[in-house]
Write a protein that holds these residues in place. Structure first.
Motif, short mmCIF file in Angstrom:
data_model
loop_
_atom_site.label_atom_id
_atom_site.label_comp_id
_atom_site.label_asym_id
_atom_site.label_seq_id
_atom_site.Cartn_x
_atom_site.Cartn_y
_atom_site.Cartn_z
N ALA A 105 0.83 -1.21 0.00
CA ALA A 105 0.00 0.00 0.00
C ALA A 105 0.86 1.25 0.00
N ARG A 106 1.92 1.25 0.79
CA ARG A 106 2.83 2.40 0.83
C ARG A 106 3.53 2.57 -0.51
N SER A 107 3.96 1.47 -1.10
CA SER A 107 4.75 1.54 -2.34
C SER A 107 3.90 1.95 -3.53
N GLU A 108 2.67 1.42 -3.60
CA GLU A 108 1.80 1.69 -4.74
C GLU A 108 0.94 2.93 -4.56
N GLY A 109 0.83 3.37 -3.30
CA GLY A 109 -0.02 4.51 -3.05
C GLY A 109 -1.50 4.20 -3.17
N LYS A 110 -1.86 2.93 -2.96
CA LYS A 110 -3.26 2.54 -3.00
C LYS A 110 -3.50 1.38 -2.04
N THR A 111 -4.76 1.22 -1.67
CA THR A 111 -5.09 0.26 -0.61
C THR A 111 -6.07 -0.80 -1.10
N ASP A 112 -6.00 -1.17 -2.36
CA ASP A 112 -6.98 -2.10 -2.94
C ASP A 112 -7.04 -3.42 -2.18
N LEU A 113 -5.87 -4.01 -1.91
CA LEU A 113 -5.86 -5.31 -1.23
C LEU A 113 -6.47 -5.19 0.16
N ALA A 114 -6.05 -4.16 0.90
CA ALA A 114 -6.54 -4.00 2.27
C ALA A 114 -8.05 -3.77 2.28
#
Length: 697
Positions: free
Chosen positions: A459-468
């Motif tokens: 999430a930090r690396s991609e700047g998105k929280t889709d998995l979470a």
């Protein structure tokens, strides 16, 4: 096209002496794509042994050079009656392996190029390696008559000798392709560790604009009395009477590149070797195709694309090699760069890369020579820095199958994360430690902590929280489990399961505490602020309690109740890397100072119980150091081990720090963990991740 290749390889040959490494690798990567198509040389000289699969089983590719009517070897130990060329150089870069030889008044530069460009999924997924040959006269004579033979044993397409194969010859738009594959084609027919593939087809391809000859013939082309050795020519016809049984009068794939007159200006030719299997992984009972084949692309079209793109890929590969080597050297020194370069292709080659039925990329790691498990969480965890540095999408593609599996009703029934998804290449459900049916020998704190930390890092690396966001209920279940069991773990295994069960494991507790903060961080990113505050408060409280529970004088123990012990606290690296800052710097500093008193000739032992260590964890531990001198104190013995280990296999991650011998494991993806030092440099990590974002992947 010829001019472009000429210019490219002339440029390379002018640089080769300056790039010559002092590294003596335990084994040299030649063709490295996935657990089934991974070929190595296990000797310093390419002519001192035949090439082998990463498991050590023979997969001979023989190379002969004919100069002015005399035949000599440059690859493989057979035919032994023929003299070997003198090997004068041997270098490994992230995407290339290069050798130089001299004999008979000519120089031969041999290059294996596997475009392991993690920012480009399309290129990364093609199982194609380019083998290039550059020759020139070096004795002042105006010319030499030169031809080159490459001979491939059909055992490359089956698990073992004694199996039956079939052969074919095909013509694509750009090349002639000789192929061999198992006669029976039992696709995805069995799972296991020490296995080679026995479905699909190996291809030896020669471009149409290369003057060449090819033949499918019994083992005569590369034998001491074979046609090429005696006449310099291959038979004009394929051998239709050869035995289909490998090792019993079978036929080999042979291609001759005819260079004719070679003068003092380099002349370059190349071939392509590849392996295609139709279906590569079975996931939850559905057979999945390799990523490159997800839209129905034919083998011929893939090979033609690979051939047309070679000049551009060669430039990209050389740029990657130069830039990454410089960056690694800057952040960790020359020895660290050498280690990462040696780990680079190996880390990827322990994975299968496929497309799910909905078109999503899925990546499945294999536990090479540990137990053959597929998608093992505590193997993915140490390998994760490799993907977080170069392309977090690939780490997401490994995490997603595990998350989907745990979300299935009536399958994974436990409140903690699983260990694996089965045994490679069948990812149909956990098989380790009693599988889905029992809690026996599970790793509850280990795997739950691993998953939460990796999901937050993605999430930090991609700047998105889709998995979470998609799997939040499952993450919440694991976080609650760690809240109850993480500070003081009960008797259980960790990723270092070979060391046995440990109660009150301090390093495992470190992971759990940081994982609670990872969950809190994900909650913040999702706007769940009350949840974030609550779990972050718990993580900070646990960190203070951990210090009181584990401190023993000038260091910290292996377990809370184990006096006069110590262990590498490698899990602490995430506290610093992800900016949690739960533990004061004094914890890291005191541990590093203590570790420096425990170093052996070839490294820092894993803990006070034995002299063995883990390569990946040692670099994680070294990354805790706050200055280069302390990092090098742990790194330098590892560099010595790489060059002196008596065990000649693809990098092992488990070895004895006193005698340098392999204890177990080899060719595993966990060596991707050595990139954690580079990942800890935020500017460097942003630079390499940006390249993946530019490609859309």
């Amino acid at each position: 096209m010829k001019f472009r290749f000429f210019a490219l390889f002339t440029f390379f040959t002018t640089l080769l002496p300056a790039q010559q490494q002092t590294l003596r690798p335990p084994a040299t990567p030649l063709i490295t794509h996935n657990p089934y198509f991974s070929i190595w040389s296990n000797t310093d000289k390419l002519t001192d042994s035949d090439t082998v699969h990463w498991t050590g089983k023979p997969q001979p590719i023989t190379g002969l050079l004919r100069v002015d009517g005399h035949t000599i070897r440059f690859m493989g130990e057979r035919p032994r009656q023929l003299p070997a060329m003198q090997q004068t150089a041997h270098t490994i870069t992230p995407t290339h392996t290069r050798y130089s030889f001299t004999s008979g008044g000519v120089q031969l530069d041999l290059t294996f190029f596997t475009p392991t460009i993690l920012s480009d999924l399309e290129v990364l997924s093609r199982t194609v390696t380019y083998i290039s040959f550059t020759t020139k006269s070096i004795d002042g004579k105006p010319h030499h008559d030169v031809s080159i033979l490459l001979d491939v044993d059909p055992i490359i397409a089956v698990n073992a000798a004694g199996e039956a194969v079939t052969y074919s010859r095909n013509q694509t738009e750009t090349q002639t392709v000789l192929s061999v594959g198992s006669r029976d084609q039992h696709i995805l027919n069995r799972a296991g560790d020490d296995l080679r593939i026995d479905w699909g087809y190996f291809h030896l391809s020669v471009p149409n604009d290369e003057e060449s000859a090819s033949a499918i013939v019994r083992d005569t082309s590369a034998s001491a009395d074979g046609a090429f050795v005696s006449t310099g020519l291959l038979p004009k016809a394929d051998d239709m009477d050869a035995s289909p049984i490998v090792g019993r009068g079978d036929a080999h794939l042979a291609t001759e590149l005819i260079l004719h007159t070679v003068a003092d200006q380099p002349v370059t030719r190349h071939l392509l070797v590849s392996y295609t299997e139709g279906f590569a992984i079975q996931y939850l009972q559905r057979n999945l195709r390799p990523w490159w084949q997800r839209n129905g692309l034919s083998v011929a079209a893939m090979l033609d694309t690979a051939e047309r793109e070679m000049p551009a890929l060669e430039r990209r590969g050389n740029e990657l090699d130069t830039n990454l080597t410089a960056d690694l050297t800057r952040v960790g020194g020359a020895s660290y760069a050498d280690l990462c370069i040696l780990a680079y292709r190996q880390a990827w080659a322990a994975h299968g890369f496929v497309a799910d039925l909905d078109g999503q990329p899925l990546v499945f790691g294999k536990e090479n020579f540990s137990n053959g498990s597929i998608a093992t969480v505590d193997v993915l965890y140490p390998a994760s820095p490799f993907f977080l540095l170069f392309n977090p999408v690939l780490l997401e593609a490994e995490l997603r199958p595990l998350l989907e599996y745990t979300a299935l009703p009536n399958r994974w029934r436990f409140p903690f994360a699983p260990h694996d998804l089965g045994t490679y290449p069948l990812a149909n459900g956990q098989t380790y430690g009693g599988g889905e049916a029992t809690e026996e020998d599970q790793m509850p704190v280990e795997e739950s902590g691993n998953m939460l930390l990796m999901i937050d890092a993605v999430a930090r690396s991609e700047g998105k929280t889709d998995l979470a966001a998609q799997f939040w209920p499952k993450l919440t279940q694991w976080a609650n489990f760690l809240k109850e069991h993480g500070l003081d773990p009960e008797n259980q295994l960790t990723t270092d399961d070979f060391a046995g069960h440990v109660t009150h494991n301090a390093n495992l507790a470190l992971k759990a505490i940081d994982a609670l903060e990872a969950y809190a961080d994900l909650a913040r990113l999702l706007g769940k602020n009350d949840v974030a505050r609550g779990f972050s408060k718990t993580a900070h409280e646990y960190a203070l309690k951990w210090i009181d529970l584990d401190k023993e004088g000038d260091h910290y123990k292996i377990a809370y109740d184990s006096a006069n012990t110590w262990s590498q606290k490698y899990n602490l690296v995430w506290d610093q890397l992800l900016g949690y800052n739960l533990f004061p710097p004094s914890v890291r500093e005191s541990e590093i100072a203590f570790y420096k008193t425990k170093l052996n000739k070839y490294g820092l032992p894993l803990d006070s119980r034995a002299d063995y260590t883990k390569l990946d964890w040692s670099i994680w531990t070294a990354t805790l150091a706050s200055n280069p001198a302390d990092f090098n104190a742990i790194m330098d013995p590892i560099a010595l081990w790489v060059n002196e280990t008596p065990t000649r296999v693809p990098l092992t991650d488990w070895y004895d720090t006193k005698n340098g011998k392999q204890i177990g494991f080899q060719a595993r993806s966990v060596v991707g963990g050595v990139f954690i030092k580079a990942l800890s440099d935020k500017e460097l990590a942003s630079k390499w991740r940006a390249q993946a974002q530019l490609t859309g992947r």
